[in-house]
Design a protein around this motif. Structure first.
Motif, PDB file in Angstrom:
ATOM      1  N   GLU A  40       1.490   9.369   4.284  1.00 29.67           N
ATOM      2  CA  GLU A  40       0.659   9.588   3.001  1.00 29.67           C
ATOM      3  C   GLU A  40       0.981  10.525   1.779  1.00 29.67           C
ATOM      4  O   GLU A  40       0.599  10.630   0.577  1.00 29.67           O
ATOM      5  CB  GLU A  40      -0.660   9.888   3.624  1.00 29.67           C
ATOM      6  CG  GLU A  40      -1.474   9.094   4.510  1.00 29.67           C
ATOM      7  CD  GLU A  40      -1.922   7.608   3.676  1.00 29.67           C
ATOM      8  OE1 GLU A  40      -2.337   7.917   2.464  1.00 29.67           O
ATOM      9  OE2 GLU A  40      -1.668   6.682   4.234  1.00 29.67           O
ATOM     10  N   LEU A  41       1.979  11.540   2.181  1.00 34.51           N
ATOM     11  CA  LEU A  41       2.704  12.450   1.183  1.00 34.51           C
ATOM     12  C   LEU A  41       3.934  12.033   0.731  1.00 34.51           C
ATOM     13  O   LEU A  41       4.594  13.018   0.120  1.00 34.51           O
ATOM     14  CB  LEU A  41       2.468  13.848   2.089  1.00 34.51           C
ATOM     15  CG  LEU A  41       1.053  14.415   2.306  1.00 34.51           C
ATOM     16  CD1 LEU A  41       1.220  15.832   2.808  1.00 34.51           C
ATOM     17  CD2 LEU A  41       0.334  14.752   0.841  1.00 34.51           C
ATOM     18  N   LYS A  42       4.403  11.123   1.323  1.00 39.63           N
ATOM     19  CA  LYS A  42       5.809  10.464   0.933  1.00 39.63           C
ATOM     20  C   LYS A  42       5.862  10.357  -0.647  1.00 39.63           C
ATOM     21  O   LYS A  42       5.116   9.196  -0.819  1.00 39.63           O
ATOM     22  CB  LYS A  42       6.472   9.523   1.834  1.00 39.63           C
ATOM     23  CG  LYS A  42       7.011   9.944   3.214  1.00 39.63           C
ATOM     24  CD  LYS A  42       7.478   8.863   3.883  1.00 39.63           C
ATOM     25  CE  LYS A  42       7.716   9.484   5.312  1.00 39.63           C
ATOM     26  NZ  LYS A  42       8.413   8.339   6.184  1.00 39.63           N
ATOM     27  N   PRO A  43       6.739  10.867  -1.396  1.00 38.11           N
ATOM     28  CA  PRO A  43       6.916  10.500  -2.867  1.00 38.11           C
ATOM     29  C   PRO A  43       7.684   9.188  -2.936  1.00 38.11           C
ATOM     30  O   PRO A  43       8.251   8.719  -2.021  1.00 38.11           O
ATOM     31  CB  PRO A  43       7.512  11.631  -3.482  1.00 38.11           C
ATOM     32  CG  PRO A  43       8.362  12.390  -2.468  1.00 38.11           C
ATOM     33  CD  PRO A  43       7.590  12.078  -1.182  1.00 38.11           C
ATOM     34  N   LEU A  44       7.618   8.596  -3.915  1.00 36.25           N
ATOM     35  CA  LEU A  44       8.123   7.245  -4.533  1.00 36.25           C
ATOM     36  C   LEU A  44       9.848   7.344  -4.267  1.00 36.25           C
ATOM     37  O   LEU A  44      10.220   6.275  -3.557  1.00 36.25           O
ATOM     38  CB  LEU A  44       7.870   6.924  -5.759  1.00 36.25           C
ATOM     39  CG  LEU A  44       8.397   5.638  -6.326  1.00 36.25           C
ATOM     40  CD1 LEU A  44       7.346   4.624  -5.503  1.00 36.25           C
ATOM     41  CD2 LEU A  44       7.875   5.405  -7.758  1.00 36.25           C
ATOM     42  N   GLN A  45      10.377   8.493  -4.488  1.00 38.23           N
ATOM     43  CA  GLN A  45      11.918   8.366  -4.397  1.00 38.23           C
ATOM     44  C   GLN A  45      12.151   8.394  -2.793  1.00 38.23           C
ATOM     45  O   GLN A  45      13.227   7.648  -2.267  1.00 38.23           O
ATOM     46  CB  GLN A  45      12.604   9.628  -5.046  1.00 38.23           C
ATOM     47  CG  GLN A  45      12.248   9.758  -6.558  1.00 38.23           C
ATOM     48  CD  GLN A  45      12.815   8.431  -7.367  1.00 38.23           C
ATOM     49  OE1 GLN A  45      13.737   7.752  -6.914  1.00 38.23           O
ATOM     50  NE2 GLN A  45      11.919   7.973  -8.260  1.00 38.23           N
ATOM     51  N   LEU A  46      11.369   8.980  -1.853  1.00 45.08           N
ATOM     52  CA  LEU A  46      11.870   8.909  -0.667  1.00 45.08           C
ATOM     53  C   LEU A  46      11.443   7.773   0.094  1.00 45.08           C
ATOM     54  O   LEU A  46      12.192   7.028   0.765  1.00 45.08           O
ATOM     55  CB  LEU A  46      10.848   9.919   0.260  1.00 45.08           C
ATOM     56  CG  LEU A  46      11.224  10.227   1.603  1.00 45.08           C
ATOM     57  CD1 LEU A  46      12.506  10.319   2.076  1.00 45.08           C
ATOM     58  CD2 LEU A  46      10.179  11.140   2.266  1.00 45.08           C
ATOM     59  N   TYR A  47      10.454   6.981  -0.765  1.00 39.60           N
ATOM     60  CA  TYR A  47      10.227   5.653  -0.350  1.00 39.60           C
ATOM     61  C   TYR A  47      11.154   4.587  -0.475  1.00 39.60           C
ATOM     62  O   TYR A  47      11.627   3.804   0.274  1.00 39.60           O
ATOM     63  CB  TYR A  47       8.670   5.099  -0.772  1.00 39.60           C
ATOM     64  CG  TYR A  47       8.569   3.710  -0.816  1.00 39.60           C
ATOM     65  CD1 TYR A  47       8.017   3.032   0.253  1.00 39.60           C
ATOM     66  CD2 TYR A  47       8.903   2.862  -1.995  1.00 39.60           C
ATOM     67  CE1 TYR A  47       7.632   1.669   0.270  1.00 39.60           C
ATOM     68  CE2 TYR A  47       8.537   1.430  -1.777  1.00 39.60           C
ATOM     69  CZ  TYR A  47       7.988   0.892  -0.714  1.00 39.60           C
ATOM     70  OH  TYR A  47       7.676  -0.410  -0.577  1.00 39.60           O
ATOM     71  N   LYS A  54       0.912  -1.212   0.108  1.00 40.32           N
ATOM     72  CA  LYS A  54       0.002  -0.008   0.059  1.00 40.32           C
ATOM     73  C   LYS A  54       0.775   1.257   0.086  1.00 40.32           C
ATOM     74  O   LYS A  54       0.602   2.212  -0.735  1.00 40.32           O
ATOM     75  CB  LYS A  54      -0.880  -0.068   1.207  1.00 40.32           C
ATOM     76  CG  LYS A  54      -2.077  -1.023   1.108  1.00 40.32           C
ATOM     77  CD  LYS A  54      -3.007  -1.139   2.384  1.00 40.32           C
ATOM     78  CE  LYS A  54      -3.879  -2.063   2.384  1.00 40.32           C
ATOM     79  NZ  LYS A  54      -4.945  -1.939   3.578  1.00 40.32           N
ATOM     80  N   GLN A  55       1.906   1.198   0.538  1.00 39.48           N
ATOM     81  CA  GLN A  55       2.786   2.388   0.732  1.00 39.48           C
ATOM     82  C   GLN A  55       3.537   2.678  -0.714  1.00 39.48           C
ATOM     83  O   GLN A  55       3.489   3.936  -0.963  1.00 39.48           O
ATOM     84  CB  GLN A  55       3.918   2.078   1.832  1.00 39.48           C
ATOM     85  CG  GLN A  55       5.122   3.400   2.037  1.00 39.48           C
ATOM     86  CD  GLN A  55       4.331   4.511   2.280  1.00 39.48           C
ATOM     87  OE1 GLN A  55       3.318   4.612   3.438  1.00 39.48           O
ATOM     88  NE2 GLN A  55       4.382   5.736   1.780  1.00 39.48           N
ATOM     89  N   PHE A  56       3.819   1.725  -1.238  1.00 36.98           N
ATOM     90  CA  PHE A  56       4.583   1.790  -2.657  1.00 36.98           C
ATOM     91  C   PHE A  56       3.559   2.377  -3.382  1.00 36.98           C
ATOM     92  O   PHE A  56       3.702   3.430  -4.307  1.00 36.98           O
ATOM     93  CB  PHE A  56       5.001   0.411  -3.158  1.00 36.98           C
ATOM     94  CG  PHE A  56       5.402   0.668  -4.453  1.00 36.98           C
ATOM     95  CD1 PHE A  56       6.836   0.942  -4.898  1.00 36.98           C
ATOM     96  CD2 PHE A  56       4.722   0.249  -5.603  1.00 36.98           C
ATOM     97  CE1 PHE A  56       7.263   0.989  -6.015  1.00 36.98           C
ATOM     98  CE2 PHE A  56       5.201   0.402  -6.812  1.00 36.98           C
ATOM     99  CZ  PHE A  56       6.722   0.752  -7.106  1.00 36.98           C
ATOM    100  N   LEU A  57       2.114   1.923  -3.554  1.00 40.99           N
ATOM    101  CA  LEU A  57       1.216   2.531  -4.479  1.00 40.99           C
ATOM    102  C   LEU A  57       0.859   3.912  -4.270  1.00 40.99           C
ATOM    103  O   LEU A  57       0.612   4.631  -5.102  1.00 40.99           O
ATOM    104  CB  LEU A  57      -0.101   1.640  -4.478  1.00 40.99           C
ATOM    105  CG  LEU A  57       0.263   0.068  -5.027  1.00 40.99           C
ATOM    106  CD1 LEU A  57      -1.130  -0.693  -4.855  1.00 40.99           C
ATOM    107  CD2 LEU A  57       0.710   0.053  -6.466  1.00 40.99           C
ATOM    108  N   ASN A  58       0.852   4.085  -2.693  1.00 43.77           N
ATOM    109  CA  ASN A  58       0.464   5.531  -2.339  1.00 43.77           C
ATOM    110  C   ASN A  58       1.400   6.550  -2.953  1.00 43.77           C
ATOM    111  O   ASN A  58       1.274   7.527  -3.290  1.00 43.77           O
ATOM    112  CB  ASN A  58       0.186   5.713  -0.840  1.00 43.77           C
ATOM    113  CG  ASN A  58      -0.219   7.041  -0.288  1.00 43.77           C
ATOM    114  OD1 ASN A  58      -1.171   7.529  -0.565  1.00 43.77           O
ATOM    115  ND2 ASN A  58       0.921   7.404   0.194  1.00 43.77           N
ATOM    116  N   SER A  59       3.008   5.981  -2.688  1.00 43.90           N
ATOM    117  CA  SER A  59       3.953   6.922  -2.955  1.00 43.90           C
ATOM    118  C   SER A  59       3.967   6.952  -4.487  1.00 43.90           C
ATOM    119  O   SER A  59       4.502   8.238  -4.864  1.00 43.90           O
ATOM    120  CB  SER A  59       5.281   6.227  -2.519  1.00 43.90           C
ATOM    121  OG  SER A  59       5.345   6.278  -1.046  1.00 43.90           O
TER     122      SER A  59
END
Length: 306
Positions: free
Chosen positions: A234-241, A81-86
Motif C-alpha cells: 500500500e506504500l509502494k510508489p509508482l517507480q518501484l511498481y 488497483k496496485q497501479f492506481l494505489n502506487s
C-alpha cells in the motif's frame, strides 16, 4: 580631400568569416536536432508500442508510429488497483515532499546567507561535508529503523529531505539580493521571519520554482528509498511498481492485479510495460510548462552570486 583606401583582401576575409559563422550555426542546429530526436525516439517508441496491437509488438514492427491502433492496454493498466494505489502514493509523495523540502531548504539557506551569523563557516563546512561523505546504507537504515519510520510514508522522503546542493543555490540567491531591502523592512519594525516571508520569498519565486521542480522530479522518479524501507504494498510508489513490473515481464498479468479484464484486449507484457511507463511519465512532464518561465532565470540567478 583624402580618400580612404579599401583593402581588397578585407572583403573576402569578411565573407569567409560570415560564411564560417553561418556554417557553424547550421552545424549547431543540425547537431541539436539530431540529439533531440535521439533523446525523443525511445519515448516515442514506448508510446507507439502502448497503442499498437499485440501482433505488431511481438513482431517488432513498431517504431515511432502505432501499428493497428488500440487503447486496450491503457484500459488494462488503469484497471490495476496496485497501479492506481502506487500512483496516488507518488502524487502525495511529490507534493508533500516538495513542500517540506522547500520549507526546510529556505530555513537553512536564509540564515546561512547572512555573514553576521555566528559559526556560519563551520556550519557551512558541515553541510558541504555531507555532500562528499555519508554514513553508508546500513547505518542509515538502522537510524531510520530506530526512528520508527520503516514501512511508513515518512521514510520515502524524510531521510533525504534537504539537498545541500539545492540549499547552496537558494543561499546564493539570497546573498545576491541588496541588503538595503532587509534594512528598510527592519526599520519599519519587521522581524527576521517577517522579512523572510514578506520581502525575500516573493523575490525568490524563480529560484524556488526551479528548486521545487528539481525536488518534485527527484521524488517522482525515486524508487531506491522505497525499495530499502518499504515492504507494504500500500506504500509502494509508482517507480518501484514499474521496476517490479519490468523485472517480472513473464508474470506481468498477475503483477498488475487486473486478471478479470476483458480477453479481447491487446496486452503483451511489453505493451503493458510501455503503457505503464508512459502513464507514469506524463504527469511530471505536464508540470514543466507552468514553471518554464522561472526555470532559466532561477538557475542563473541562484547559481552565480553578484
Amino acid at each position: 580631400m583624402a580618400i580612404a583606401k579599401i583593402n581588397p583582401a578585407a572583403k573576402p576575409a569578411g565573407i569567409r568569416e560570415s560564411l564560417g559563422e553561418r556554417m557553424f550555426y547550421i552545424a549547431n542546429i543540425v547537431f541539436f536536432i539530431l540529439l533531440g530526436l535521439a533523446t525523443l525516439f525511445p519515448f516515442l517508441n514506448l508510446i507507439a508500442k502502448s497503442f499498437s496491437s499485440e501482433a505488431a509488438v511481438i513482431s517488432g514492427s513498431v517504431t515511432i508510429f502505432p501499428v493497428d491502433f488500440q487503447t486496450g492496454t491503457y484500459r488494462f493498466v488503469l484497471a490495476s488497483k496496485q497501479f492506481l494505489n502506487s500512483f496516488k502514493v507518488t502524487v502525495l509523495l511529490a507534493i508533500a515532499g516538495t513542500v517540506l523540502s522547500l520549507f526546510m531548504t529556505v530555513l537553512a539557506a536564509y540564515p546561512l546567507s547572512k555573514p553576521s551569523m555566528k559559526f556560519r563557516k563551520p556550519i557551512l563546512l558541515l553541510y558541504i561535508f555531507t555532500m562528499l561523505f555519508n554514513g553508508g546504507l546500513i547505518p542509515t537504515y538502522l537510524l531510520v529503523q530506530k526512528l520508527g519510520m520503516v514501512n511508513t510514508f515518512w521514510a520515502l522522503f524524510v531521510p533525504g529531505l534537504i539537498s545541500v546542493f539545492y540549499m547552496l543555490i537558494v543561499k546564493n540567491f539570497f546573498e545576491s539580493l541588496p541588503e538595503s531591502l532587509e534594512e528598510s523592512a527592519k526599520l519599519d519594525g519587521a522581524s527576521n521571519m517577517r522579512v523572510l516571508w514578506s520581502v525575500m520569498l516573493p523575490l525568490a519565486k524563480p529560484v524556488l520554482a526551479t528548486v521545487g521542480l528539481f525536488y518534485a522530479v527527484l521524488l517522482w522518479n525515486s524508487y531506491f528509498t522505497a525499495m530499502i524501507y518499504i515492504t507494504d504494498p500500500e506504500l509502494k510508489p509508482l517507480q518501484l511498481y514499474l521496476k517490479e513490473l519490468i523485472a517480472s515481464t513473464n508474470d506481468v498479468l498477475n503483477l498488475t492485479g487486473a486478471i478479470d479484464v476483458s480477453q479481447d484486449m491487446n496486452k503483451t507484457p511489453e505493451a503493458v510495460q510501455a503503457a505503464s511507463i508512459v502513464t507514469a511519465t506524463i504527469p511530471i512532464l505536464l508540470v514543466y510548462p507552468f514553471l518554464q518561465k522561472y526555470f532559466v532565470k532561477g538557475v542563473m540567478v541562484g547559481s552565480v552570486k553578484g
